[in-house]
Scaffold this motif. Structure first.
Motif, PDB file in Angstrom:
ATOM      1  N   LEU A 325       0.242  -1.088   0.134  1.00  0.00           N
ATOM      2  CA  LEU A 325       0.353   0.098  -0.041  1.00  0.00           C
ATOM      3  C   LEU A 325       0.731   1.505   0.336  1.00  0.00           C
ATOM      4  O   LEU A 325       1.946   1.083   0.515  1.00  0.00           O
ATOM      5  N   PHE A 326       0.578   2.122  -0.462  1.00  0.00           N
ATOM      6  CA  PHE A 326       1.049   3.350  -1.388  1.00  0.00           C
ATOM      7  C   PHE A 326       0.622   4.542  -0.879  1.00  0.00           C
ATOM      8  O   PHE A 326      -0.766   5.029  -1.266  1.00  0.00           O
ATOM      9  N   TYR A 327       0.435   5.463  -0.283  1.00  0.00           N
ATOM     10  CA  TYR A 327       0.046   6.546   0.565  1.00  0.00           C
ATOM     11  C   TYR A 327       0.669   8.076   0.062  1.00  0.00           C
ATOM     12  O   TYR A 327       2.090   7.911   0.063  1.00  0.00           O
ATOM     13  N   ILE A 328       0.022   8.597  -0.883  1.00  0.00           N
ATOM     14  CA  ILE A 328       0.434   9.659  -0.946  1.00  0.00           C
ATOM     15  C   ILE A 328      -0.070  10.838  -0.745  1.00  0.00           C
ATOM     16  O   ILE A 328      -1.081  11.454  -0.714  1.00  0.00           O
ATOM     17  N   ILE A 329       1.116  11.838  -0.193  1.00  0.00           N
ATOM     18  CA  ILE A 329       0.009  12.829   0.859  1.00  0.00           C
ATOM     19  C   ILE A 329       0.855  14.464   0.175  1.00  0.00           C
ATOM     20  O   ILE A 329       1.617  14.534  -0.330  1.00  0.00           O
ATOM     21  N   SER A 330      -0.084  14.953   0.482  1.00  0.00           N
ATOM     22  CA  SER A 330      -0.168  16.419  -0.042  1.00  0.00           C
ATOM     23  C   SER A 330      -0.952  17.302   1.031  1.00  0.00           C
ATOM     24  O   SER A 330      -1.560  16.980   1.510  1.00  0.00           O
ATOM     25  N   PRO A 331      -0.888  18.717   0.710  1.00  0.00           N
ATOM     26  CA  PRO A 331      -1.065  19.530   1.629  1.00  0.00           C
ATOM     27  C   PRO A 331      -3.017  19.338   2.275  1.00  0.00           C
ATOM     28  O   PRO A 331      -3.417  19.373   3.087  1.00  0.00           O
ATOM     29  N   ARG A 332      -3.270  18.624   0.908  1.00  0.00           N
ATOM     30  CA  ARG A 332      -5.021  19.332   0.738  1.00  0.00           C
ATOM     31  C   ARG A 332      -5.937  17.338   0.578  1.00  0.00           C
ATOM     32  O   ARG A 332      -6.904  17.429   0.451  1.00  0.00           O
ATOM     33  N   ASP A 333      -5.137  16.745   0.424  1.00  0.00           N
ATOM     34  CA  ASP A 333      -5.165  15.239   0.301  1.00  0.00           C
ATOM     35  C   ASP A 333      -4.977  14.066   0.295  1.00  0.00           C
ATOM     36  O   ASP A 333      -3.018  14.359   0.405  1.00  0.00           O
ATOM     37  N   VAL A 334      -4.772  12.762   0.378  1.00  0.00           N
ATOM     38  CA  VAL A 334      -4.349  11.595   0.814  1.00  0.00           C
ATOM     39  C   VAL A 334      -4.861  11.149   0.523  1.00  0.00           C
ATOM     40  O   VAL A 334      -6.005  10.657   0.562  1.00  0.00           O
ATOM     41  N   VAL A 335      -4.027  10.341  -0.798  1.00  0.00           N
ATOM     42  CA  VAL A 335      -4.001   9.021  -1.553  1.00  0.00           C
ATOM     43  C   VAL A 335      -3.760   7.753  -1.304  1.00  0.00           C
ATOM     44  O   VAL A 335      -2.288   7.907  -1.234  1.00  0.00           O
ATOM     45  N   VAL A 336      -4.632   6.925  -1.841  1.00  0.00           N
ATOM     46  CA  VAL A 336      -4.059   5.455  -1.197  1.00  0.00           C
ATOM     47  C   VAL A 336      -3.493   5.145  -3.203  1.00  0.00           C
ATOM     48  O   VAL A 336      -5.177   4.658  -3.538  1.00  0.00           O
ATOM     49  N   ALA A 337      -2.699   4.374  -2.741  1.00  0.00           N
ATOM     50  CA  ALA A 337      -2.008   2.965  -4.346  1.00  0.00           C
ATOM     51  C   ALA A 337      -1.830   1.883  -3.758  1.00  0.00           C
ATOM     52  O   ALA A 337      -1.130   1.713  -2.947  1.00  0.00           O
ATOM     53  N   LYS A 338      -2.618   0.775  -4.349  1.00  0.00           N
ATOM     54  CA  LYS A 338      -2.601  -0.518  -4.044  1.00  0.00           C
ATOM     55  C   LYS A 338      -2.628  -1.100  -5.006  1.00  0.00           C
ATOM     56  O   LYS A 338      -2.831  -0.664  -6.464  1.00  0.00           O
ATOM     57  N   GLU A 339      -1.707  -2.412  -5.162  1.00  0.00           N
ATOM     58  CA  GLU A 339      -1.292  -2.668  -6.185  1.00  0.00           C
ATOM     59  C   GLU A 339      -2.872  -3.593  -7.034  1.00  0.00           C
ATOM     60  O   GLU A 339      -3.990  -3.786  -6.288  1.00  0.00           O
ATOM     61  N   ARG A 340      -2.579  -3.590  -8.072  1.00  0.00           N
ATOM     62  CA  ARG A 340      -4.747  -4.169  -8.566  1.00  0.00           C
ATOM     63  C   ARG A 340      -4.479  -5.909  -8.621  1.00  0.00           C
ATOM     64  O   ARG A 340      -3.489  -6.466  -8.610  1.00  0.00           O
ATOM     65  N   ASP A 341      -5.348  -6.036  -7.839  1.00  0.00           N
ATOM     66  CA  ASP A 341      -5.688  -7.659  -7.987  1.00  0.00           C
ATOM     67  C   ASP A 341      -6.524  -8.201  -9.026  1.00  0.00           C
ATOM     68  O   ASP A 341      -7.258  -7.122 -10.109  1.00  0.00           O
ATOM     69  N   GLN A 342      -6.695  -9.350  -8.919  1.00  0.00           N
ATOM     70  CA  GLN A 342      -7.871  -9.745 -10.691  1.00  0.00           C
ATOM     71  C   GLN A 342      -8.871  -8.937 -10.427  1.00  0.00           C
ATOM     72  O   GLN A 342      -9.408  -8.930 -11.455  1.00  0.00           O
ATOM     73  N   ASP A 343      -9.766  -8.878  -9.925  1.00  0.00           N
ATOM     74  CA  ASP A 343     -10.867  -7.799  -9.951  1.00  0.00           C
ATOM     75  C   ASP A 343     -10.729  -7.124 -10.907  1.00  0.00           C
ATOM     76  O   ASP A 343     -11.104  -6.044 -11.316  1.00  0.00           O
ATOM     77  N   ASP A 344      -9.317  -6.435  -9.983  1.00  0.00           N
ATOM     78  CA  ASP A 344      -9.345  -4.853 -10.594  1.00  0.00           C
ATOM     79  C   ASP A 344      -8.905  -5.319 -12.574  1.00  0.00           C
ATOM     80  O   ASP A 344      -9.351  -4.687 -12.840  1.00  0.00           O
ATOM     81  N   HIS A 345      -7.991  -6.277 -12.532  1.00  0.00           N
ATOM     82  CA  HIS A 345      -7.140  -6.474 -14.025  1.00  0.00           C
ATOM     83  C   HIS A 345      -8.707  -7.235 -15.111  1.00  0.00           C
ATOM     84  O   HIS A 345      -8.910  -6.311 -15.931  1.00  0.00           O
ATOM     85  N   ILE A 346      -9.947  -7.391 -14.133  1.00  0.00           N
ATOM     86  CA  ILE A 346     -10.802  -8.123 -15.028  1.00  0.00           C
ATOM     87  C   ILE A 346     -12.061  -7.003 -15.586  1.00  0.00           C
ATOM     88  O   ILE A 346     -12.118  -6.467 -16.569  1.00  0.00           O
ATOM     89  N   ASP A 347     -12.019  -5.913 -14.546  1.00  0.00           N
ATOM     90  CA  ASP A 347     -11.936  -4.676 -14.245  1.00  0.00           C
ATOM     91  C   ASP A 347     -11.800  -4.375 -15.842  1.00  0.00           C
ATOM     92  O   ASP A 347     -12.676  -3.643 -16.693  1.00  0.00           O
ATOM     93  N   TRP A 348     -10.930  -3.326 -15.925  1.00  0.00           N
ATOM     94  CA  TRP A 348      -9.972  -3.037 -17.095  1.00  0.00           C
ATOM     95  C   TRP A 348     -10.444  -3.851 -18.508  1.00  0.00           C
ATOM     96  O   TRP A 348     -10.113  -3.252 -19.726  1.00  0.00           O
ATOM     97  N   LEU A 349      -9.956  -5.194 -17.893  1.00  0.00           N
ATOM     98  CA  LEU A 349     -10.516  -6.032 -19.584  1.00  0.00           C
ATOM     99  C   LEU A 349     -11.401  -5.838 -19.509  1.00  0.00           C
ATOM    100  O   LEU A 349     -11.812  -5.716 -21.214  1.00  0.00           O
ATOM    101  N   LEU A 350     -12.339  -5.589 -19.333  1.00  0.00           N
ATOM    102  CA  LEU A 350     -14.031  -5.336 -19.561  1.00  0.00           C
ATOM    103  C   LEU A 350     -13.804  -4.191 -19.850  1.00  0.00           C
ATOM    104  O   LEU A 350     -15.459  -3.272 -21.239  1.00  0.00           O
TER     105      LEU A 350
END
Length: 834
Positions: A325-350
């Protein structure tokens, strides 16, 4: 749509809930990540503990000004905090343990020992203008010591195991806490960048690998043990830079991802409107380090709130080691980046309409996917193919996707019907397990019947008859035949439908009308012999060979007499049947042999002579009459010879055929001296015949008889050759006789020698032998007394005194027993004395 677009490696989502509330009133300044929770510092001096969903679990008012750094030990039970007003606090989250100190300058960093929870590791470092190490000693007092100073403010520090890495204005240093020695100094590359605006990013990949990012330069350093021979006054460890490369943009944060790197970059670009350099969206790149460069794996531009106003120092990248899990911190926002799982892979393919790959991925990972169902993906794939007009492919995929779900099958069939593509799905409809409603199959059959007779016939042949209502389909076919009564495809299909319906008689009539090859199979399979009793002629006309074989194989069902009677008006077919019957068994159709003589004479003369030879039931007089009427010479000759009239037969050969070779062959077969005499008399005035006789007569009749009768002065063709041949044949006979004589003499001599050797062998005489005359034991009971025994080669034994006195002068004596029968080899005497 860009077909070549690569799938992103990470997915992103904003950290919301409590974080949203915090950042509406405050701004994030730093954050640290533990596997159990998050710690967020703000510009207003607050520290919030959050769960992984962003909900606030605890709040600490540390300072009225910006929090610069938060540090957690590995257990997550102790936290260190420093702020812009010089305050440093280290305290236990679940204990009363606490340290407070206020410095006269801003403290930029703080780092607690990774194992701070243990009593002998109560250490932490702080960094402002100097790097200080605090250790708890006697009476729980904290003792500070200076680790480094004099190179500007300490900008960053990371503590891993026994190694502390920190960055100041000049570069990066690493301290070995065991030896308390600095083991390296890595100078920064671009000294033109302000270290406060473009701070150094440090990250430990493991206990011995440090990743440094500063400006647009990345260095990966490995801590290694120095060999004992190289020690001298040097530290026992040293650092080697194993990878080094530059990036396109300025680095705001680093994190490891297996053997790759995640880099958060600060981006500036030229505005198209104002043509002035401005802040762009930050980028999160995944790169594969190479010895002197890197390979970009993926690159994503992040839309964070207020990115237009942020500087490089405003962004931070933190990560959770165990969960990627990767957290991108900026003054007004915190975004979480995570490795894509199979569900995400299937979402992209669809999303990219790659349904085939999505379906395959779902099947492979069906136990791990949570969001998607294979069936839903499959149905979407079928719809997509239908929309593209690939109806056959869509129908083929139904087999795999719909499986045994009859409701879905029926739904898809109706959908194909609506778009006029029932034919496309017909080949793939299930026929066993599951079976759909009969209406579905009937609907498809009606579709074909209206437009494609061949396709209709194919389905009837392939589909089991119990899938649909046979009566309905039969009626539909009959209705169509009213419009086109000679349509062979419909007639053939109707016959098959009658067969399914067990109306074999009707099916047979159609097959015979069509002369269809399956007619014999139908008769055999359903035992329809009772139905073909009056259709034998039709069957014979269709395929006489198959028909005859079938009739002969089933004589018990249709008798020979019945077949012959049915074929009475078709003698050529009658002959075919009776001929094959005779070939199988010479006696079964004996009552028809007289009839067969006429049939063979009319339709099959080549087989007449073999028939006359093999048949023992045909009347010879009748046969002779027919052959003479038709002038069949060879057959007449055979019949005459068989009836004992050999002279007439020979005369016919000589007069009708004028074939001396055949006449000679006939005379040889009969082996009759009178026939040879007749043959010679007939040939005596015909030179060509004399030549033939001279060439062939030598082994059967004395050639002198023929030669003496030849008139003097008659010119005979090839006479010399014929005489030479006679002499050669005679010479050959003499040689054969001599050869045979030699063989007989040699064999007789060999057998005589064998007999002699046998007779010269010893003969066993013991107590069991008796005298053939007095019948007492041949050997005396008292072996000391002398005795005389006579043993003949025939194995008969006598006491010498028991033998009669010979009256002949010859010294050779013979066995009385054998002499009484006949005298032969082996009866001579063999005397034994003692």
């Amino acid at each position: 749509e860009d077909e070549s677009e690569e799938e992103p490696k990470l997915k992103y989502e904003r950290l919301s809930n409590g974080v949203t509330e915090i950042l509406q009133k405050d701004a994030a300044s730093c954050m640290t990540v533990h596997e159990k929770f998050l710690a967020l510092g703000t510009h207003y001096g607050k520290v919030y503990l959050l769960d992984v969903q962003g909900n606030i679990t605890q709040k600490f008012d540390v300072s009225p000004v910006k929090i610069n750094q938060i540090s957690l030990d590995e257990s997550g039970e102790h936290m260190g905090v420093c702020s812009e007003d010089g305050k440093v606090q280290v305290f236990g989250l679940y204990s009363a343990e606490e340290f407070h100190e206020t410095f006269d300058c801003p403290i930029k960093i703080v780092a607690v020992h990774p194992h701070f929870v243990r009593s002998h590791f109560k250490q932490f470092v702080t960094g402002g203008k100097k790097l200080l190490l605090y250790e708890r000693g006697w009476m729980n007092r904290w003792k500070p010591s200076v680790l480094h100073e004099g190179e500007g403010n300490i900008r960053n520090v990371k503590w891993r195991g026994h190694l502390i890495a920190w960055a100041n204005n000049m570069g990066v240093k690493i301290l070995d806490m065991i030896s308390k020695q600095r083991i390296t100094n890595v100078p920064r590359d671009d000294i033109s960048l302000r270290p406060d605006m473009y701070p150094c990013s440090l990250c430990w990949k493991d206990n011995l690998t440090l990743i440094i990012g500063w400006g647009n330069s990345v260095k990966i350093c490995s801590v290694k043990e120095r060999h004992a021979s190289e020690m001298r006054d040097l530290p026992n460890r040293y650092v080697e830079i194993v990878f080094q490369f530059d990036t396109e943009f300025y680095i705001s944060g680093l994190a490891p991802l297996c053997d790759q790197l995640v880099i958060l970059s600060y981006v500036k670009e030229i505005s198209e409107k104002t043509e002035v350099e401005c802040c762009a969206r930050p980028r999160l790149d995944i790169v594969q380090p190479l010895p002197e460069s890197c390979e970009e794996i993926s690159s994503d531009a992040l839309t964070v709130r207020g990115f237009q106003e942020n500087e490089c120092r405003d962004y931070h990248l933190e990560y959770s080691e165990g969960e990627s899990l990767f957290y991108i911190i900026s003054p007004r926002d915190v975004v979480v980046a995570k490795e894509r799982d199979q569900d995400d892979h299937i979402d992209w393919l669809l999303e990219k309409k790659k349904y085939e790959e999505a379906l395959m991925a779902a099947e492979i990972s069906q136990k791990t996917i949570k969001k998607h169902k294979i069936l839903d993906i499959g149905l979407a794939y079928i719809n997509h193919l239908v929309e593209k007009g690939e109806y056959d492919m869509a129908a083929r995929k139904c087999q795999k996707i719909l499986g045994r779900n009859t409701e879905l099958w029926e739904f898809e069939v109706y959908k194909f019907k609506e778009i006029g593509q029932l034919k496309a799905i017909s080949r793939y409809l299930p026929r066993r397990d599951p079976v759909l409603k009969p209406l579905i199959y009937e609907m498809v059959l009606h579709e074909f019947l209206e437009s494609d007779y061949e396709g209709f016939a194919t389905l009837i042949k392939e589909w089991p008859g119990d899938l649909y209502n046979n009566t309905i389909i039969v009626q539909a076919v009959v209705d169509h035949l009213k419009k086109d009564p000679q349509n062979r495809t419909l007639l053939r299909t109707l016959a098959e439908l009658y067969t399914y319906d067990q109306r074999y008689g009707r099916a047979l009539e159609i097959y015979l009308t069509l002369r269809h090859k399956d007619v014999f199979q139908l008769i055999h399979k359903h035992n329809l012999f009772s139905s073909i009793r009056d259709k034998i002629v039709l069957l014979m006309d269709f395929d006489s060979e198959k028909a005859v074989d079938m009739l002969l194989d089933n004589e018990d069902k249709i008798s020979i007499d019945r077949v012959v009677e049915e074929l009475e008006n078709r003698p050529e077919l009658q002959h075919v049947y009776l001929h094959k019957l005779f070939k199988r068994d010479h006696h079964k159709g004996q009552r028809y042999h007289e009839k067969q003589i006429s049939l063979y004479a009319e339709y099959d003369r080549p087989n007449l002579l073999p028939f006359l030879r093999d048949s023992t039931h045909c009347p010879l007089e009748k046969a002779l009459e027919i052959c003479q009427q038709r002038n069949f010479v060879e057959e007449t000759v055979y019949l005459l010879s068989r009836m004992g009239n050999s002279r007439s037969a020979l005369k016919m050969i000589m007069e009708e055929l004028q074939d001396v070779d055949k006449a000679i062959e006939f005379a040889k077969e009969q082996d009759d001296g009178e026939l040879w005499e007749d043959l010679i008399l007939y040939s005596i005035d015909k030179p060509p015949f004399i030549t033939g006789l001279l060439n062939n007569i030598g082994t059967h009749v004395d050639p002198i008889l023929l030669i003496h009768r030849i008139k003097e002065g008659m010119e005979i063709p090839n006479l010399r050759d014929s005489l030479v041949k006679i002499l050669q044949d005679y010479n050959l006979q003499i040689l054969l006789r001599e050869g045979c004589k030699k063989i007989l003499v040699a064999d007789s001599l060999s057998l005589l020698k064998k007999m002699h050797r046998t007779q010269m062998k010893g003969v066993l005489v013991d107590e069991e032998n008796i005298c053939e005359s007095c019948l007492s034991p041949i050997l005396p009971s008292d072996a000391s007394k002398s005795f005389n025994v006579v043993v003949f080669h025939c194995r008969h034994m006598f006491h010498k005194e028991c033998l009669p006195v010979s009256n002949t002068v010859s010294p050779v004596q013979f066995c009385n027993i054998c002499s009484a029968k006949h005298r032969g080899p082996g009866s001579a005497i063999l005397e034994m004395k003692k």
